[in-house]
Scaffold this motif. Sequence first.
Motif, PDB file in Angstrom:
ATOM      1  N   ILE A   2       0.820  -1.200   0.000  1.00 47.37           N
ATOM      2  CA  ILE A   2       0.000   0.000   0.000  1.00 47.37           C
ATOM      3  C   ILE A   2       0.861   1.259   0.000  1.00 47.37           C
ATOM      4  CG2 ILE A   2      -1.666   1.330   1.357  1.00 47.37           C
ATOM      5  CD1 ILE A   2      -2.867  -1.317   2.275  1.00 47.37           C
ATOM      6  N   ILE A   3       1.935   1.244   0.795  1.00 48.14           N
ATOM      7  CA  ILE A   3       2.807   2.408   0.927  1.00 48.14           C
ATOM      8  C   ILE A   3       4.126   2.177   0.184  1.00 48.14           C
ATOM      9  CG2 ILE A   3       4.127   3.827   2.548  1.00 48.14           C
ATOM     10  CD1 ILE A   3       1.156   4.332   2.641  1.00 48.14           C
ATOM     11  N   SER A   4       4.510   3.158  -0.620  1.00 47.24           N
ATOM     12  CA  SER A   4       5.764   3.088  -1.368  1.00 47.24           C
ATOM     13  C   SER A   4       6.786   4.033  -0.765  1.00 47.24           C
ATOM     14  CB  SER A   4       5.504   3.466  -2.837  1.00 47.24           C
ATOM     15  OG  SER A   4       6.721   3.587  -3.545  1.00 47.24           O
ATOM     16  N   THR A 116       5.074   2.577   9.288  1.00 48.50           N
ATOM     17  CA  THR A 116       4.042   1.541   9.265  1.00 48.50           C
ATOM     18  C   THR A 116       4.440   0.443   8.300  1.00 48.50           C
ATOM     19  OG1 THR A 116       2.746   2.504   7.446  1.00 48.50           O
ATOM     20  CG2 THR A 116       2.284   3.310   9.684  1.00 48.50           C
ATOM     21  N   CYS A 117       3.817  -0.710   8.459  1.00 51.86           N
ATOM     22  CA  CYS A 117       4.062  -1.823   7.545  1.00 51.86           C
ATOM     23  C   CYS A 117       3.606  -1.402   6.149  1.00 51.86           C
ATOM     24  CB  CYS A 117       3.279  -3.050   8.009  1.00 51.86           C
ATOM     25  SG  CYS A 117       3.294  -4.427   6.823  1.00 51.86           S
ATOM     26  N   PRO A 118       4.481  -1.443   5.147  1.00 47.85           N
ATOM     27  CA  PRO A 118       4.092  -0.981   3.812  1.00 47.85           C
ATOM     28  C   PRO A 118       3.102  -1.898   3.108  1.00 47.85           C
ATOM     29  CG  PRO A 118       6.264  -1.985   3.737  1.00 47.85           C
ATOM     30  CD  PRO A 118       5.880  -1.917   5.180  1.00 47.85           C
ATOM     31  N   TYR A 119       3.017  -3.146   3.566  1.00 51.28           N
ATOM     32  CA  TYR A 119       2.088  -4.086   2.931  1.00 51.28           C
ATOM     33  C   TYR A 119       0.639  -3.829   3.329  1.00 51.28           C
ATOM     34  CZ  TYR A 119       6.193  -6.907   1.644  1.00 51.28           C
ATOM     35  OH  TYR A 119       7.376  -7.357   1.124  1.00 51.28           O
ATOM     36  N   CYS A 120       0.399  -3.397   4.578  1.00 49.18           N
ATOM     37  CA  CYS A 120      -0.979  -3.219   5.052  1.00 49.18           C
ATOM     38  C   CYS A 120      -1.278  -1.809   5.532  1.00 49.18           C
ATOM     39  CB  CYS A 120      -1.296  -4.207   6.168  1.00 49.18           C
ATOM     40  SG  CYS A 120      -0.398  -3.903   7.722  1.00 49.18           S
ATOM     41  N   ASN A 121      -0.269  -1.055   5.999  1.00 46.51           N
ATOM     42  CA  ASN A 121      -0.429   0.316   6.472  1.00 46.51           C
ATOM     43  C   ASN A 121      -1.373   0.430   7.669  1.00 46.51           C
ATOM     44  OD1 ASN A 121      -1.718   3.451   5.203  1.00 46.51           O
ATOM     45  ND2 ASN A 121       0.136   3.147   6.393  1.00 46.51           N
ATOM     46  N   HIS A 122      -1.589  -0.662   8.413  1.00 38.90           N
ATOM     47  CA  HIS A 122      -2.364  -0.519   9.645  1.00 38.90           C
ATOM     48  C   HIS A 122      -1.680  -1.183  10.842  1.00 38.90           C
ATOM     49  CE1 HIS A 122      -4.096  -4.610   9.704  1.00 38.90           C
ATOM     50  NE2 HIS A 122      -4.401  -4.466   8.434  1.00 38.90           N
ATOM     51  N   GLN A 238     -12.226  -3.882   5.284  1.00 42.60           N
ATOM     52  CA  GLN A 238     -13.648  -3.749   5.604  1.00 42.60           C
ATOM     53  C   GLN A 238     -13.847  -3.449   7.087  1.00 42.60           C
ATOM     54  OE1 GLN A 238     -15.612  -3.443   3.045  1.00 42.60           O
ATOM     55  NE2 GLN A 238     -13.782  -3.985   1.840  1.00 42.60           N
ATOM     56  N   TYR A 239     -12.874  -3.835   7.917  1.00 41.25           N
ATOM     57  CA  TYR A 239     -12.970  -3.576   9.350  1.00 41.25           C
ATOM     58  C   TYR A 239     -12.765  -2.091   9.686  1.00 41.25           C
ATOM     59  CZ  TYR A 239     -12.898  -8.612  10.117  1.00 41.25           C
ATOM     60  OH  TYR A 239     -13.203  -9.958  10.111  1.00 41.25           O
ATOM     61  N   PHE A 240     -12.325  -1.307   8.700  1.00 41.15           N
ATOM     62  CA  PHE A 240     -12.049   0.104   8.948  1.00 41.15           C
ATOM     63  C   PHE A 240     -13.103   1.021   8.336  1.00 41.15           C
ATOM     64  CE2 PHE A 240      -7.709  -1.908   8.716  1.00 41.15           C
ATOM     65  CZ  PHE A 240      -7.522  -1.952  10.097  1.00 41.15           C
ATOM     66  N   LEU A 287      -3.183   3.776   8.480  1.00 44.46           N
ATOM     67  CA  LEU A 287      -4.346   3.998   7.624  1.00 44.46           C
ATOM     68  C   LEU A 287      -4.211   5.294   6.824  1.00 44.46           C
ATOM     69  CD1 LEU A 287      -7.310   2.970   9.991  1.00 44.46           C
ATOM     70  CD2 LEU A 287      -6.044   1.535   8.378  1.00 44.46           C
ATOM     71  N   GLY A 288      -3.004   5.812   6.718  1.00 40.29           N
ATOM     72  CA  GLY A 288      -2.796   7.080   6.031  1.00 40.29           C
ATOM     73  C   GLY A 288      -3.222   7.058   4.577  1.00 40.29           C
ATOM     74  N   LYS A 289      -2.954   5.953   3.865  1.00 39.80           N
ATOM     75  CA  LYS A 289      -3.351   5.874   2.455  1.00 39.80           C
ATOM     76  C   LYS A 289      -4.870   5.809   2.318  1.00 39.80           C
ATOM     77  CE  LYS A 289      -2.506   5.385  -1.995  1.00 39.80           C
ATOM     78  NZ  LYS A 289      -3.820   5.069  -2.558  1.00 39.80           N
ATOM     79  N   LEU A 290      -5.532   5.117   3.226  1.00 41.44           N
ATOM     80  CA  LEU A 290      -7.000   5.082   3.224  1.00 41.44           C
ATOM     81  C   LEU A 290      -7.546   6.491   3.419  1.00 41.44           C
ATOM     82  CD1 LEU A 290      -9.784   3.603   3.438  1.00 41.44           C
ATOM     83  CD2 LEU A 290      -9.340   3.433   5.897  1.00 41.44           C
TER      84      LEU A 290
END
Length: 302
Positions: A2-4, A116-122, A238-240, A287-290
């Motif tokens: 999600i994050i680059s 944050t974890c770049p794969y999930c960003n949460h 979906q949980y967010f 959750l910054g990208k969201l």
Amino acid sequence: MIISVPRNWESSEAEHREYLRTILREYYNQVDDMVGPPSYTYYFLKRVHRLILSRSLTHYRKSISLLENAIKQKNNNEFKDCIFREIKKVVDYESFCDKSQKYNAYTLCSKSKLRTCPYCNHSYSITTYETGRGFRPSLDHFYDKARYPHLGLSLYNLVPSCSSCNSSLKNTKDFFKDDHLHPFFDDEEIQFRIKSGNIINPMDIIRTPITSLKIETLYKSIKAKNSDSVFLINERYQYFIYEAYNFALAKLDFDEQIKNNNLFITREMKEKTSLRFDIDNYKHEMLGKLYKDIYIQFTLKL
């Protein structure tokens, strides 16, 4: 992904390169001092030496092809087991994780630009470390070290990530065979938006009960779709929906106040404090990208 974060390890490149170069040099010298011909491992590591010290994904992939071609030509499981075992002894990732080492995984992770974890960003990927004690994120081997042990310490093959993404979801999946987004080399191609059925208009969404809303995950490429599938991005996000919906409400409310001239300080200052979100630094927030994508979706035309 999600994050680059291109060149995440920029401040660590020289130190890590010297660390890995020293390991290889000591191995070569040890073999040169032995009686008898060197093993195939020696010649293979010499051949890919420059490639595994590189910061290029293309070089990593080339080294993998050379390893696979060698194994294919030999067509011998004993040969494969032997060379893998010998490479792992040289490119020793377990030793690198030892806190007692002067330079180790903890000192490396402390220089990561990722929060944050770049794969999930949460999940956070922060490091707290003093000599001999501390904690750090998992280091995911983008190209699995069990399949490609020569890349076990290659710097840009190491991705700081959360344990859920690294161990529970990705684990030993082969990212060489099927392309996936790499946090250090690819653009951010996964996007989010709130919707209900075919409704995506902001004002119509706000009038819809939250129980009828969902977060839609959008992809720009096959690599992005593959990454979503491995890391269960769509399912996890979906949980967010409550966080996304409340953020959207705050954004619309702020824009309405600006539109009606109810705010008398600068928009930028007030927006950051009202939303508790800085779009210019979204990569540093969980959750910054969201939030960035919802921010764009719910920005009113003033």
